[in-house]
Design an enzyme around this catalytic site. Sequence first.
Site, PDB file in Angstrom:
ATOM      1  N   TYR A   1      -0.797 -20.943  11.495  1.00  0.00           N
ATOM      2  CA  TYR A   1       0.113 -20.691  12.623  1.00  0.00           C
ATOM      3  C   TYR A   1       0.252 -19.180  12.867  1.00  0.00           C
ATOM      4  O   TYR A   1       0.051 -18.692  13.978  1.00  0.00           O
ATOM      5  CB  TYR A   1       1.485 -21.327  12.343  1.00  0.00           C
TER       6      TYR A   1
ATOM      7  N   ASN B   1      -5.217 -24.844  20.200  1.00  0.00           N
ATOM      8  CA  ASN B   1      -4.090 -24.904  21.142  1.00  0.00           C
ATOM      9  C   ASN B   1      -3.447 -23.530  21.354  1.00  0.00           C
ATOM     10  O   ASN B   1      -3.245 -23.109  22.491  1.00  0.00           O
ATOM     11  CB  ASN B   1      -3.048 -25.899  20.625  1.00  0.00           C
TER      12      ASN B   1
ATOM     13  N   ASP C   1       6.907 -20.274   2.092  1.00  0.00           N
ATOM     14  CA  ASP C   1       8.208 -19.707   2.459  1.00  0.00           C
ATOM     15  C   ASP C   1       8.424 -18.371   1.751  1.00  0.00           C
ATOM     16  O   ASP C   1       8.610 -18.336   0.537  1.00  0.00           O
ATOM     17  CB  ASP C   1       9.350 -20.650   2.023  1.00  0.00           C
TER      18      ASP C   1
ATOM     19  N   ARG D   1       9.183 -24.882  -0.629  1.00  0.00           N
ATOM     20  CA  ARG D   1       8.214 -25.295   0.386  1.00  0.00           C
ATOM     21  C   ARG D   1       7.119 -24.241   0.410  1.00  0.00           C
ATOM     22  O   ARG D   1       7.408 -23.041   0.396  1.00  0.00           O
ATOM     23  CB  ARG D   1       8.915 -25.369   1.751  1.00  0.00           C
TER      24      ARG D   1
HETATM   25  N1  UFG Z   1      14.921 -25.016   4.768  1.00  0.00           N
HETATM   26  C1  UFG Z   1      15.411 -25.853   3.786  1.00  0.00           C
HETATM   27  N2  UFG Z   1      15.406 -27.192   4.022  1.00  0.00           N
HETATM   28  C2  UFG Z   1      14.958 -27.729   5.203  1.00  0.00           C
HETATM   29  C3  UFG Z   1      14.469 -26.858   6.201  1.00  0.00           C
HETATM   30  C4  UFG Z   1      14.461 -25.500   5.944  1.00  0.00           C
HETATM   31  O1  UFG Z   1      15.819 -25.430   2.712  1.00  0.00           O
HETATM   32  O2  UFG Z   1      14.978 -28.961   5.345  1.00  0.00           O
HETATM   33  C5  UFG Z   1      14.907 -23.564   4.511  1.00  0.00           C
HETATM   34  C6  UFG Z   1      13.513 -22.996   4.510  1.00  0.00           C
HETATM   35  O3  UFG Z   1      12.950 -23.083   3.236  1.00  0.00           O
HETATM   36  C7  UFG Z   1      13.777 -21.569   4.966  1.00  0.00           C
HETATM   37  C8  UFG Z   1      14.991 -21.682   5.882  1.00  0.00           C
HETATM   38  O4  UFG Z   1      15.589 -22.935   5.559  1.00  0.00           O
HETATM   39  O5  UFG Z   1      14.135 -20.792   3.871  1.00  0.00           O
HETATM   40  C9  UFG Z   1      14.632 -21.670   7.341  1.00  0.00           C
HETATM   41  O6  UFG Z   1      13.607 -22.632   7.549  1.00  0.00           O
HETATM   42  P1  UFG Z   1      13.127 -23.075   9.011  1.00  0.00           P
HETATM   43  O7  UFG Z   1      12.124 -24.157   8.823  1.00  0.00           O
HETATM   44  O8  UFG Z   1      14.314 -23.350   9.847  1.00  0.00           O
HETATM   45  O9  UFG Z   1      12.461 -21.777   9.578  1.00  0.00           O
HETATM   46  P2  UFG Z   1      11.290 -20.870   8.968  1.00  0.00           P
HETATM   47  O10 UFG Z   1      11.930 -19.628   8.438  1.00  0.00           O
HETATM   48  O11 UFG Z   1      10.447 -21.616   8.032  1.00  0.00           O
HETATM   49  O12 UFG Z   1      10.385 -20.603  10.229  1.00  0.00           O
HETATM   50  C10 UFG Z   1      10.882 -20.196  11.496  1.00  0.00           C
HETATM   51  C11 UFG Z   1       9.927 -20.680  12.566  1.00  0.00           C
HETATM   52  C12 UFG Z   1       8.590 -20.011  12.389  1.00  0.00           C
HETATM   53  C13 UFG Z   1       8.750 -18.510  12.349  1.00  0.00           C
HETATM   54  C14 UFG Z   1       9.763 -18.116  11.309  1.00  0.00           C
HETATM   55  C15 UFG Z   1      10.009 -16.660  11.376  1.00  0.00           C
HETATM   56  O13 UFG Z   1       9.788 -22.086  12.519  1.00  0.00           O
HETATM   57  O14 UFG Z   1       7.783 -20.361  13.490  1.00  0.00           O
HETATM   58  O15 UFG Z   1      10.996 -18.809  11.524  1.00  0.00           O
HETATM   59  O16 UFG Z   1      11.084 -16.254  10.593  1.00  0.00           O
HETATM   60  F1  UFG Z   1       7.593 -17.931  12.034  1.00  0.00           F
END
Ligand code: UFG
Length: 324
Positions: free
Chosen positions: A141, A92, A284, A281
């Site tokens: 991804y 995709n 991360d 997770r």
């Molecule tokens: N988190 C939690 N609990 C949750 C969801 C998230 O503790 O239920 C934490 C995650 O561990 C992380 C932070 O919150 O530390 C942010 O998590 P997100 O899932 O909101 O975002 P990510 O940092 O994992 O990822 C996002 C985008 C990606 C991108 C990345 C770049 O989804 O596509 O930012 O920084 F690559």
Amino acid sequence: MPRILVTGGAGYIGSHTAHLLRRRGYETTIVDDLSRGHAHNVEGFPFHRLNLRDTAALTAILREGSFDAVIHFAAFIAVGESAQAPELYFLNNTGGSFSLLEAMATAGINRLVFSSTAAVYGTPESTPIPEDARIAPVSPYGESKVMVERALEWMDRYRGLRSVVLRYFNACGADPESPLGEEHDPETHLIPLLLRAVLTSEPVTIFGEDYPTDDGTCIRDYIHVRDLAEAHILAVDHLLRGGASKVYNAGVGQGYSVKEVIRAVEGVTGRSVPFRVGPRREGDPPALVASSTRLQTELGWKPKYTSLAAIVETAWRFASRQAR
Ligand code: UFG
């Protein structure tokens, strides 16, 4: 006014950018297969429901529309899902992008703004992360985006395709001037999940508090979606002026921990966030913070939403409207 084709304009960042483009007078057409986006985000726009891998149909749209540039958002974005089904992400995200590149080459369109991600850096050696940091994704991804970035370098060299790659950090918030907001299904992003927890009293899980950060939770660079949309307009204007291919981090350059985000949500909503602490997770990194000086100095980008409270405020307005 310039004619712009926006792929993935029914999604979160794509819709915010398409609406801003239209408000600024750009003739904006949207392509989206609506597999993850929402039809209500494209209302009032010239719209083609299409998967990008349909190269023939895409080529016809590009030819007929005599577009000046393409802004390409259409992609899957869930890091966890990409580990479950890597093939989906390569097909995709990478396949869709390659089809778009072929269609653009055939139609003779040679300006592209591409949605990339901080995930291309994997677990960075240090922060803030400059654009020339090591590219080492730790998820399919991230890799699906790296492959496109690499292809764009070759397309520049041999096809004269000029591109601006924007590597997004944590996009969040909602446009205060339109009904748009963050509506992923399932939602995996921190701020909407915290707001949902406030609204439903169902606790959210913090993924680990044993990271090597001050309070033990992960640090991210939260960029408001409206500021991100502005970055796309500056990027497309740069290309329309005949500018060279560029790669920019799209982040504010300020990091906040998960617990700081929780406190900001509590401050804005006036309610406590029910949460529990769970295990880390997978994938991360402890801290992802952009060096965003390149975008600021070269394109003149200046984020308006520099406080977490201001960001959360817009997301809260959207979430409480949705809950009604
Ligand atoms: N988190 C939690 N609990 C949750 C969801 C998230 O503790 O239920 C934490 C995650 O561990 C992380 C932070 O919150 O530390 C942010 O998590 P997100 O899932 O909101 O975002 P990510 O940092 O994992 O990822 C996002 C985008 C990606 C991108 C990345 C770049 O989804 O596509 O930012 O920084 F690559």
